[in-house]
Design an enzyme around this catalytic site. Structure first.
Site, PDB file in Angstrom:
ATOM      1  N   CYS A   1     -13.603  23.320  -0.472  1.00 26.06           N
ATOM      2  CA  CYS A   1     -14.089  21.949  -0.552  1.00 26.06           C
ATOM      3  C   CYS A   1     -13.030  21.046  -1.050  1.00 26.06           C
ATOM      4  CB  CYS A   1     -15.126  21.822  -1.379  1.00 26.06           C
ATOM      5  SG  CYS A   1     -16.400  22.891  -1.128  1.00 26.06           S
TER       6      CYS A   1
ATOM      7  N   GLU B   1     -28.934  32.006  -5.812  1.00 21.81           N
ATOM      8  CA  GLU B   1     -28.420  32.801  -4.657  1.00 21.81           C
ATOM      9  C   GLU B   1     -28.058  34.071  -5.302  1.00 21.81           C
ATOM     10  OE1 GLU B   1     -25.591  30.514  -2.716  1.00 21.81           O
ATOM     11  OE2 GLU B   1     -24.695  32.038  -1.301  1.00 21.81           O
TER      12      GLU B   1
ATOM     13  N   GLU C   1     -31.393  35.957  -4.701  1.00 21.25           N
ATOM     14  CA  GLU C   1     -31.728  36.198  -3.290  1.00 21.25           C
ATOM     15  C   GLU C   1     -30.939  37.440  -2.831  1.00 21.25           C
ATOM     16  OE1 GLU C   1     -30.776  32.949  -0.698  1.00 21.25           O
ATOM     17  OE2 GLU C   1     -31.534  33.803   1.018  1.00 21.25           O
TER      18      GLU C   1
ATOM     19  N   SER D   1     -28.073  32.303   3.521  1.00 20.48           N
ATOM     20  CA  SER D   1     -28.954  32.132   2.487  1.00 20.48           C
ATOM     21  C   SER D   1     -29.832  30.928   2.584  1.00 20.48           C
ATOM     22  CB  SER D   1     -28.303  31.936   1.156  1.00 20.48           C
ATOM     23  OG  SER D   1     -28.910  31.451   0.086  1.00 20.48           O
TER      24      SER D   1
ATOM     25  N   GLU E   1     -34.704  17.867   6.657  1.00 23.35           N
ATOM     26  CA  GLU E   1     -35.286  18.964   5.653  1.00 23.35           C
ATOM     27  C   GLU E   1     -35.262  18.501   4.284  1.00 23.35           C
ATOM     28  OE1 GLU E   1     -33.044  19.847   8.111  1.00 23.35           O
ATOM     29  OE2 GLU E   1     -33.683  21.514   9.332  1.00 23.35           O
TER      30      GLU E   1
ATOM     31  N   CYS F   1     -23.791  26.900   0.881  1.00 21.84           N
ATOM     32  CA  CYS F   1     -23.565  25.640   0.439  1.00 21.84           C
ATOM     33  C   CYS F   1     -22.698  24.719   1.368  1.00 21.84           C
ATOM     34  CB  CYS F   1     -22.418  25.668  -0.783  1.00 21.84           C
ATOM     35  SG  CYS F   1     -23.121  27.068  -1.739  1.00 21.84           S
TER      36      CYS F   1
ATOM     37  N   GLU G   1     -25.638  16.235   6.308  1.00 18.52           N
ATOM     38  CA  GLU G   1     -26.558  16.896   5.440  1.00 18.52           C
ATOM     39  C   GLU G   1     -27.595  16.142   4.911  1.00 18.52           C
ATOM     40  OE1 GLU G   1     -25.677  20.619   2.840  1.00 18.52           O
ATOM     41  OE2 GLU G   1     -26.145  18.722   1.496  1.00 18.52           O
TER      42      GLU G   1
ATOM     43  N   LYS H   1     -21.090  16.398   4.534  1.00 17.00           N
ATOM     44  CA  LYS H   1     -22.278  15.973   3.781  1.00 17.00           C
ATOM     45  C   LYS H   1     -23.063  14.776   4.166  1.00 17.00           C
ATOM     46  CE  LYS H   1     -22.131  19.367   0.509  1.00 17.00           C
ATOM     47  NZ  LYS H   1     -23.077  20.318   0.173  1.00 17.00           N
TER      48      LYS H   1
END
Lengths: 163, 565
Positions: free
Chosen positions: B495, B274, B277, B314, B358, B294, B353, B350
């Site tokens: 989190c 990151e 980037e 990102s 992907e 994230c 996710e 999550k």
């Protein structure tokens, strides 16, 4: 029968209204005036425009009996069944209306979207009981026979319009 | 004013209820949360004034000279009646309810000693909604307190659900009752965290994990996210925010996991990727500011509410997915037992996710199952392992090293601080320590700071809570605010306050963030780049493939080529 949904027209309605979230009821009323129901397609643009969630708009629409999520007929007939109209025999009028229009109980709108029939608790015109309205035009002191005449007249009007 | 004979001074309390709490009396409530607007729906907090009126104390403004009685015979009788009415339409199959033992309705029914309900259950039992990968909704257990509606609207600005219909037909619904999975719900799970009953619960995947562990033909690895270590211990008698990673690793070994890893290790990869980037975007100035990536609920939020922002997000995979890519490459390419990967996360989103296309390779998700902290607690309890008898253990090789920068990923501001450590001109210990005080730490929903790196002043924002994120996006659009870097975590506080964590009052959650900062102090390496494992990975497994393995292009990224090498 004016039921084809026009997104541009909707956009105009939404644009012409206040964006204050507290104005949501009056915006919905304007939309319902135009389409005679609240089309599902208005939720997204309305939500973006007014900054309230679609879930909240759905909440408002389902809370008030007056809002409908189902398309309504060309003629919306409201039969008053408030106390005054009821004692002056509004129910036989309703029965005749359902029979003339071939609408079973529990069904509001004809499949061809020509007529909708609903009962309301009071139209505030007790002096004219028993009363009904067709698209907000008031018909006072109704009887079953007058109902039959009215339906015949409306059907004729409808036939003329579609031609 | 006077409360039960005690004189109490009115300061800035927003209602009588807060004052009553100040007087040392806790009234039962369902619909009242200090961080949400006042609803006044559950009526449990009724009190009596000196004229004999019964008033819900949450919706009453304190006035000078008020005399309030909280525990009269009449109040007790009414409160009991209200509770009985709430219970009337509630599905009372407590033993098979996920929230049993953690349910305010159950707790109050017990303390009011309610043994029978005089009223008939007239609930319509609308259908349960299991469509979401993250949460389930059971209207039969709903008491219509509206907590979920208000947190979804007011704190998260998601607005997926609201009250629908009215009277006895009223229930919590998405627009047109569409399944949650098809709604604008982002899976953050905050509704489940705030639900006082078991009407909205987090999906449970424990049995799938047990099956994988039972299977002799599988090789099961597990990663544990930073935030888990400072919350799980609370369930086993440790203090708020106490770091229990050693015990967690020991418990996971005992449960039968073949290798136990710490997501902090891959968070170091995230920091490096990151930061690179960010520097590249800064140089070529495309799609600025850069938003962090994230948080899966944040990604969902962008996709469903602000798709136009996606190019700014990102392309780095989340630490969980970065680790999963590395592990899949390490363990799935060699012949042998079937590799199954489990992630223990503080997060409900999550779960979504992990199932995204992907992150599926050759038909198998890189992360097979995600368990929340609460589910791990359940697994430990089911297994009968005695927490007190556990001896702390360390994570397994070959991916065992992580830095302090990675551990703080679990708290709002942590990702930013880790990236700043990476970019800082001065890598000395004093300079790195100073970064703690530039304004990225703390529980505030929006934190802003400016820091000079390489002679350039960078504007940075840290937001937690999606409502705060959405306000910030609107400000960016209208030009009111300008930033170079924005960290977003969907859950207020980050989190550590995720919906997969054990539910504790807000005041106890701040300690979790502190717990992670203490864990950071215990580590010897503070900067991700200084992690020796990183050099091994970049020269080995990741060589020439870091982009493929560590980055992702969500559909919204399409058309924007990525500049990170």
């Amino acid at each position: 029968m004016n039921q084809i949904f026009d997104p541009i027209e909707l956009d105009e309605i939404v644009k012409s209204q206040s964006t204050d979230p507290s104005a949501v009821i009056s915006v919905l009323q304007t939309i319902q005036e135009k389409y005679r129901y609240i089309p599902r397609e208005v939720f997204r643009p309305l939500s973006l425009k007014m900054g309230i969630s679609e879930a909240r708009i759905y909440s408002v629409v389902t809370f008030y009996e007056n809002f409908s999520l189902d398309p309504k007929g060309h003629f919306v007939i409201k039969i008053c069944d408030g106390t005054a109209c009821h004692v002056r025999k509004s129910m036989p009028n309703l029965e005749r209306l359902r029979k003339e229009l071939d609408l079973p109980e529990g069904k509001v709108t004809k499949d061809d979207l020509s007529f909708s029939v609903e009962t309301v608790s009071c139209l505030g015109a007790c002096g004219l009981a028993p009363v009904l309205t067709v698209n907000d035009k008031v018909y006072p002191a109704m009887t079953p026979d007058k109902v039959s005449d009215l339906v015949a007249k409306l059907k004729e009007e409808l036939a003329n319009e579609t031609h | 004013m006077t409360i039960d004979g005690q004189t109490v001074e009115i300061e800035n309390e927003r209602n009588v209820l807060e004052l009553i709490r100040k007087a040392g009396i806790v009234l039962p409530t369902f619909c009242y949360h200090s961080e949400l607007s006042i609803h006044g729906g559950c009526r449990m907090c009724i009190v009596e004034d000196d004229r004999g009126s019964l008033i819900p104390s949450c919706s009453e403004e304190p006035r000078n000279g008020m005399i309030i009685h909280t525990n009269t015979r009449r109040v007790r009788r009414y409160r009991r009646n209200i509770l009985e009415l709430l219970l009337a339409n509630h599905s009372r199959d407590c033993t098979i309810c996920f929230n049993s033992g953690n349910c305010r309705l159950q707790e109050l029914a017990r303390s009011f000693n309610i043994s029978s309900i005089r009223f008939m259950n007239t609930a319509h039992s609308p259908h349960m909604d299991h469509s979401s990968k993250c949460i389930s909704k059971d209207p039969n257990r709903c008491i219509l307190c509206g907590d979920c509606v208000r947190i979804c609207n007011e704190v998260q600005n998601v607005g997926a659900i609201d009250f629908a219909h009215r009277g006895s037909d009223m229930h919590i619904s998405t627009p047109f009752g569409v399944p949650l999975a098809e709604s604008v719900c982002v899976g953050c799970g905050q509704c489940a965290a705030v639900c006082p009953t078991g009407a909205i619960i987090v999906k449970n995947d424990i049995n799938k994990v047990w099956r994988a562990l039972d299977n002799q033909e599988t090789f099961v690895t597990v990663q544990v996210a930073p935030a888990v270590r400072v919350a799980l211990g609370q369930e086993f008698g440790l203090g708020d925010g106490e770091n229990s990673i050693g015990y967690i690793v020991a418990a996971l070994h005992r449960l039968g996991f073949d290798k136990v890893f710490d997501t902090s290790t891959s968070a170091d990869l995230t920091v490096i990727e990151e930061s690179r980037e960010f520097v590249q975007r800064l140089q070529s100035w495309h799609d600025m500011p850069l938003f962090t990536s994230c948080c899966p609920a944040w990604i969902n939020y962008v996709e469903k509410h602000y798709p136009e922002i996606m190019p700014h997000v990102s392309t780095c995979r989340s630490p969980m997915q970065m680790f999963a890519s590395v592990l899949a490459d390490e363990y799935r390419k060699v012949p042998g037992k079937r590799h199954v990967h489990v992630a223990i996360m503080p997060c409900t989103a999550k779960k979504f996710e992990a199932a995204r296309d992907e992150f599926v390779t050759d038909g198998q998700p890189n992360v097979d199952f995600v368990l929340t902290t609460q589910e791990l607690v359940q697994m430990i309890r089911q297994s009968g392992i005695l927490w007190e008898d556990l001896e702390p253990e360390g994570v397994d090789n070959p991916f065992s090293v992580y830095t302090g920068a990675a551990v703080i990923f679990g708290v709002t501001g942590g990702v930013t601080e880790a990236v700043l450590r990476e970019l800082a001109d001065d890598h000395g210990p004093t300079a790195l320590k100073k970064l703690a005080f530039v304004g990225v730490r703390g529980q505030d929903g929006l934190k802003e700071t400016k820091i000079t790196v390489g002679g350039k002043e960078l504007s940075i924002a840290v937001v937690s809570g999606l409502g705060n994120a959405s306000a910030l996006i609107e400000d960016l659009k209208s030009g009111v605010r300008k930033y170079h870097f924005v960290e977003v975590m969907a859950c207020p506080g980050g989190c550590v306050c995720g919906a997969g964590q054990p539910v504790v009052p807000l005041s106890h959650r701040a300690a979790r963030g502190k717990g992670l900062y203490s864990a950071d102090l215990l580590t010897s390496i503070k900067r991700s780049e200084d992690n020796p494992l990183m050099a091994t990975l970049y020269d080995g497994l990741l060589k020439g493939r870091n982009h493929d393995l560590l980055h992702v292009h969500y559909p919204g990224h399409k058309g924007h080529h990525n500049h990170a090498a």
